[in-house]
Scaffold this motif. Structure first.
Motif, PDB file in Angstrom:
ATOM      1  N   THR A  98    -103.128  32.194  -3.709  1.00 63.18           N
ATOM      2  CA  THR A  98    -101.838  32.482  -4.336  1.00 63.18           C
ATOM      3  C   THR A  98    -102.025  33.351  -5.568  1.00 63.18           C
ATOM      4  O   THR A  98    -103.122  33.841  -5.840  1.00 63.18           O
ATOM      5  CB  THR A  98    -101.108  31.162  -4.677  1.00 63.18           C
ATOM      6  OG1 THR A  98     -99.788  31.457  -5.132  1.00 63.18           O
ATOM      7  CG2 THR A  98    -101.847  30.374  -5.749  1.00 63.18           C
ATOM      8  N   GLY A  99    -100.940  33.545  -6.305  1.00 60.75           N
ATOM      9  CA  GLY A  99    -100.968  34.356  -7.512  1.00 60.75           C
ATOM     10  C   GLY A  99    -101.224  33.502  -8.737  1.00 60.75           C
ATOM     11  O   GLY A  99    -101.927  32.496  -8.696  1.00 60.75           O
ATOM     12  N   GLY A 152    -100.044  40.801  -6.365  1.00 63.40           N
ATOM     13  CA  GLY A 152    -100.186  41.180  -4.967  1.00 63.40           C
ATOM     14  C   GLY A 152    -101.607  41.199  -4.449  1.00 63.40           C
ATOM     15  O   GLY A 152    -101.819  41.316  -3.232  1.00 63.40           O
ATOM     16  N   GLN A 154    -103.743  38.921  -4.046  1.00 63.52           N
ATOM     17  CA  GLN A 154    -104.097  37.805  -3.176  1.00 63.52           C
ATOM     18  C   GLN A 154    -103.667  38.032  -1.734  1.00 63.52           C
ATOM     19  O   GLN A 154    -104.190  37.388  -0.818  1.00 63.52           O
ATOM     20  CB  GLN A 154    -103.493  36.496  -3.699  1.00 63.52           C
ATOM     21  CG  GLN A 154    -101.991  36.353  -3.507  1.00 63.52           C
ATOM     22  CD  GLN A 154    -101.183  36.971  -4.640  1.00 63.52           C
ATOM     23  OE1 GLN A 154    -101.674  37.816  -5.364  1.00 63.52           O
ATOM     24  NE2 GLN A 154     -99.958  36.520  -4.809  1.00 63.52           N
ATOM     25  N   VAL A 155    -102.743  38.963  -1.505  1.00 65.00           N
ATOM     26  CA  VAL A 155    -102.277  39.210  -0.135  1.00 65.00           C
ATOM     27  C   VAL A 155    -103.380  39.875   0.683  1.00 65.00           C
ATOM     28  O   VAL A 155    -103.638  39.502   1.834  1.00 65.00           O
ATOM     29  CB  VAL A 155    -100.995  40.055  -0.142  1.00 65.00           C
ATOM     30  CG1 VAL A 155    -100.504  40.283   1.290  1.00 65.00           C
ATOM     31  CG2 VAL A 155     -99.914  39.371  -0.972  1.00 65.00           C
ATOM     32  N   PHE A 178     -97.187  34.573  -2.152  1.00 64.65           N
ATOM     33  CA  PHE A 178     -96.891  35.580  -3.179  1.00 64.65           C
ATOM     34  C   PHE A 178     -95.401  35.568  -3.452  1.00 64.65           C
ATOM     35  O   PHE A 178     -94.626  34.962  -2.711  1.00 64.65           O
ATOM     36  CB  PHE A 178     -97.398  36.967  -2.783  1.00 64.65           C
ATOM     37  CG  PHE A 178     -96.889  37.490  -1.456  1.00 64.65           C
ATOM     38  CD1 PHE A 178     -95.936  38.498  -1.406  1.00 64.65           C
ATOM     39  CD2 PHE A 178     -97.396  37.008  -0.253  1.00 64.65           C
ATOM     40  CE1 PHE A 178     -95.484  39.002  -0.192  1.00 64.65           C
ATOM     41  CE2 PHE A 178     -96.953  37.502   0.965  1.00 64.65           C
ATOM     42  CZ  PHE A 178     -95.999  38.506   0.994  1.00 64.65           C
ATOM     43  N   ALA A 182     -94.123  40.635  -6.081  1.00 65.14           N
ATOM     44  CA  ALA A 182     -95.325  41.148  -5.424  1.00 65.14           C
ATOM     45  C   ALA A 182     -95.013  41.727  -4.048  1.00 65.14           C
ATOM     46  O   ALA A 182     -95.769  42.564  -3.542  1.00 65.14           O
ATOM     47  CB  ALA A 182     -96.364  40.042  -5.293  1.00 65.14           C
TER      48      ALA A 182
END
Length: 360
Positions: A98-99, A152, A154-155, A178, A182
């Protein structure tokens, strides 16, 4: 004092009771059809987990105000049903990434309150030994891969986790969270393309709390239905009431099964709401106090479960108070530990920065 050690996964109690979300029916209070029905054990499990996150975040906010937590601190208050519902649908081995609004995700994964709070205060007992702070901590043991401060980022990393699962054929799914802000990042769409091209087992979970860093989605996004963001790649998606833990688990079960079965990625737009500002330094003047109060009174995820426990499952008020008292004991213990645990030794400045070559 009670220890902060808890079972892995938010859903341990609920899973033992069976997949209650498979049952659907009309909501007893709203009359809305197709709302999943939780039994008593499932409701109690969700209540405990969400309440732990709420009380932990309240305590973190207090400690930040006291100067015990430095840097940035993003609280998850109001969004608890999202991660708890998704974790109730996940299986052992599934990864979470996650962020920076990440404390709730850590707790839902089974990470200890002491270790999370100690990382917030920069102590050696923290999950990153006091060097990561609020936005950067990990637990390989609990399959939690961060906590990432770059919007973003982590995507792409979550898509990489999905690729590793696909390569190993281990049956695991990457749960990649996210926010609505993001969702407008270019790397998100590069990740969508690769995930669908290779049919990677990834569920992209967009936590739409309506305001990103401080701008309403209607002012920042041409397409405000985030569940449609993957259509050009052929990725299915849906919008979910992210304030109702039952709806979250039901949607997450289908999305995870879709990804685990080899059908590729799935997008879940969780329509949720954060009660606090973007971070502790945000006065949140871009929305009215009446709006926040209305969301608290009409849609609070924890109060919804509490009301059902009292009304439908005939749980005594004293039992719920006892749960709250136990949760507060865990959180207070974590705060005490995080306040008095020693700071990292100066030598820690030189660790975790270079991988030593393997010895022949």
């Amino acid at each position: 004092m009670a220890t902060a050690t808890r079972k892995t996964k938010a859903a341990s109690t609920a899973k033992a009771a069976g997949k209650g979300a498979a049952k659907t029916g009309a909501n007893a209070t709203s009359g809305i059809p197709n709302v999943p029905v939780f039994d008593k054990d499932e409701e109690l499990a969700a209540y405990r987990e969400m309440l732990l996150i709420r009380r932990f975040e309240e305590k973190a906010g207090q400690m930040y105000g006291m100067g015990l937590i430095g840097g940035f601190c993003h609280l998850y208050i109001g969004q608890e049903a999202v991660v708890v519902g998704v974790q109730m649908a996940s299986k052992e081995g599934d990864q979470v990434i996650t962020g920076y609004r990440d404390h709730g995700h850590m707790l839902a994964c089974g990470m200890e309150s002491r270790g999370v709070m100690a990382e917030l205060t920069g102590r050696r007992g923290g999950y990153s030994r006091g060097k990561g702070g609020s936005m950067h901590m990990f637990s390989r043991e609990k399959n939690f891969y961060g906590g990432h401060g770059i919007v973003g980022a982590q995507v792409s990393l979550g898509t990489g986790l999905g690729f590793a699962n696909w390569y190993r054929q281990d049956g695991s799914v990457s749960l990649t969270y996210f926010g609505d802000g993001a969702a407008n990042q270019g790397q998100v769409y590069e990740s969508f393309n690769m995930a669908q091209l290779w049919k990677l087992p990834v569920v992209f979970i967009i936590e739409n709390n309506r305001y990103a860093m401080g701008t309403a989605v209607t002012r920042a996004s041409a397409q405000t239905d985030f569940s449609k963001r993957g259509l050009s790649f052929g990725i299915p998606g849906e919008q979910v009431d992210g304030m109702d833990v039952r709806a979250v688990r039901e949607a997450a079960e289908r999305a995870i099964e879709h990804a685990r079965s080899g059908n590729g990625p799935y997008i879940l737009e969780m329509q949720t709401y954060r009660y606090r500002g973007h971070s502790m330094s945000d006065p949140a003047k871009y929305r009215s106090k009446d709006e926040v109060q209305r969301m608290r009174e009409e849609h609070d995820p924890i109060e919804q479960v509490r009301a059902r426990l009292l009304r439908e499952h005939k749980v005594a008020e004293d039992e719920l108070k006892a749960i709250d008292a136990k949760v507060r004991e865990i959180v207070n213990d974590a705060a005490e530990f995080a306040t008095h645990d020693p700071e990292p030794d100066v030598s820690e400045l030189f660790t975790d920065i270079l991988l030593e070559p393997a010895q022949a």
